[in-house]
Design a protein around this motif. Sequence first.
Motif, short mmCIF file in Angstrom:
data_model
loop_
_atom_site.label_atom_id
_atom_site.label_comp_id
_atom_site.label_asym_id
_atom_site.label_seq_id
_atom_site.Cartn_x
_atom_site.Cartn_y
_atom_site.Cartn_z
N LEU A 164 -0.33 -4.82 2.76
CA LEU A 164 0.48 -3.58 1.30
C LEU A 164 0.49 -4.11 0.75
O LEU A 164 0.77 -3.86 -0.65
CB LEU A 164 1.95 -3.51 2.38
CG LEU A 164 1.21 -2.66 3.98
CD1 LEU A 164 2.78 -2.71 4.88
CD2 LEU A 164 0.60 -1.13 3.99
N GLY A 165 1.21 -5.66 0.03
CA GLY A 165 1.31 -5.79 -1.05
C GLY A 165 0.40 -6.04 -2.18
O GLY A 165 0.41 -6.29 -2.73
N TRP A 176 1.17 4.01 -2.01
CA TRP A 176 0.94 4.08 -0.51
C TRP A 176 2.39 4.43 0.35
O TRP A 176 2.63 5.10 1.22
CB TRP A 176 0.37 2.82 -0.37
CG TRP A 176 1.19 1.94 0.10
CD1 TRP A 176 1.32 0.83 -1.54
CD2 TRP A 176 2.20 1.56 0.86
NE1 TRP A 176 1.90 -0.27 -0.90
CE2 TRP A 176 2.47 0.31 0.06
CE3 TRP A 176 2.71 1.41 1.83
CZ2 TRP A 176 4.15 -0.41 1.03
CZ3 TRP A 176 4.16 1.06 2.57
CH2 TRP A 176 4.73 0.04 1.95
N HIS A 177 3.46 4.47 -0.25
CA HIS A 177 4.37 3.80 0.70
C HIS A 177 5.21 5.66 0.81
O HIS A 177 5.99 5.98 1.34
CB HIS A 177 6.07 3.91 -0.86
CG HIS A 177 6.08 2.42 -1.00
ND1 HIS A 177 6.30 1.19 -0.49
CD2 HIS A 177 4.57 1.75 -2.01
CE1 HIS A 177 6.31 0.38 -1.34
NE2 HIS A 177 5.42 0.41 -2.05
N PRO A 181 7.21 6.09 5.34
CA PRO A 181 8.87 5.91 5.72
C PRO A 181 9.12 4.46 6.34
O PRO A 181 10.18 3.35 5.87
CB PRO A 181 9.91 6.97 6.06
CG PRO A 181 8.76 7.62 6.88
CD PRO A 181 7.28 7.35 6.15
N VAL A 182 8.51 4.46 6.97
CA VAL A 182 7.99 3.40 8.86
C VAL A 182 7.78 2.01 7.85
O VAL A 182 8.13 0.89 7.86
CB VAL A 182 7.68 3.74 9.93
CG1 VAL A 182 7.31 2.44 10.77
CG2 VAL A 182 8.25 4.99 10.37
N ALA A 183 6.35 2.25 7.02
CA ALA A 183 5.66 0.90 6.35
C ALA A 183 6.84 0.65 5.32
O ALA A 183 6.84 -0.52 5.43
CB ALA A 183 4.27 1.70 5.91
N GLU A 184 6.94 1.63 4.33
CA GLU A 184 7.84 1.56 3.11
C GLU A 184 9.13 -0.01 4.14
O GLU A 184 9.16 -0.24 3.38
CB GLU A 184 8.41 2.51 2.37
CG GLU A 184 9.48 2.18 1.42
CD GLU A 184 8.95 3.55 1.10
OE1 GLU A 184 9.49 3.72 -0.56
OE2 GLU A 184 9.53 4.62 1.65
#
Length: 207
Positions: A164-165, A176-177, A181-184
């Motif tokens: 993700l970084g 991608w955010h 919402p969970v991953a963000e």
Amino acid sequence: MKLFYAPTSPYVRKVMAVAHETDLVDEIELLFSGTTPLAGDKELRSFNPLGKIPALVTDEAGCLFDSRVICEYLAAKGGNKKLFPPDGPSRWEVLAQQALGDGLLDAALLARYEIMMRPENQRSGEWRAAQLQKVTTALDRIEALLPTVGDTVTIGTITFGCALGYLDFRFPELEWHKNRPVAERWFGEFDERPAMAATRPREHVPA
């Protein structure tokens, strides 16, 4: 130990994050390598015949390459049994998470190389779109998996964080955010871990 590295490589970031988590970072000497898919590094190839980073030169095991191998070596050397759980269902879950994050990175790098390494008249928009579709489906799977992962720190979650970084670093246009919402939320917290904050990608500045 000596590590051939580049500060922009997400696979190097995985290794260095594990080095921090296992308190081995001070035992690693960093050797910058400018290797690319088209331009090799002669010194690196003398240790890793594939000419790829990361590559870790050790006294006891020779030269190790591929981030998955290096990370497991460091976890074992540091006596950390949480990053790579012992045999059982949890081990396979974590290794599958690592494979998912690595697969996302593989596809993202191929999409980047299509633009960066090929002359414009040789680029395939269809090829690049296919790689970015893999990135999208991998992101969707990560979004679905994270509620079951929680705040655990394993090679799986470290790989997710590095993936993700890297998208933030090289593919901000993918946003991608959005709609994840969970991953963000998870990434916002996980990326502040000392091991992750210390290894964020950056462009190389010659000494």
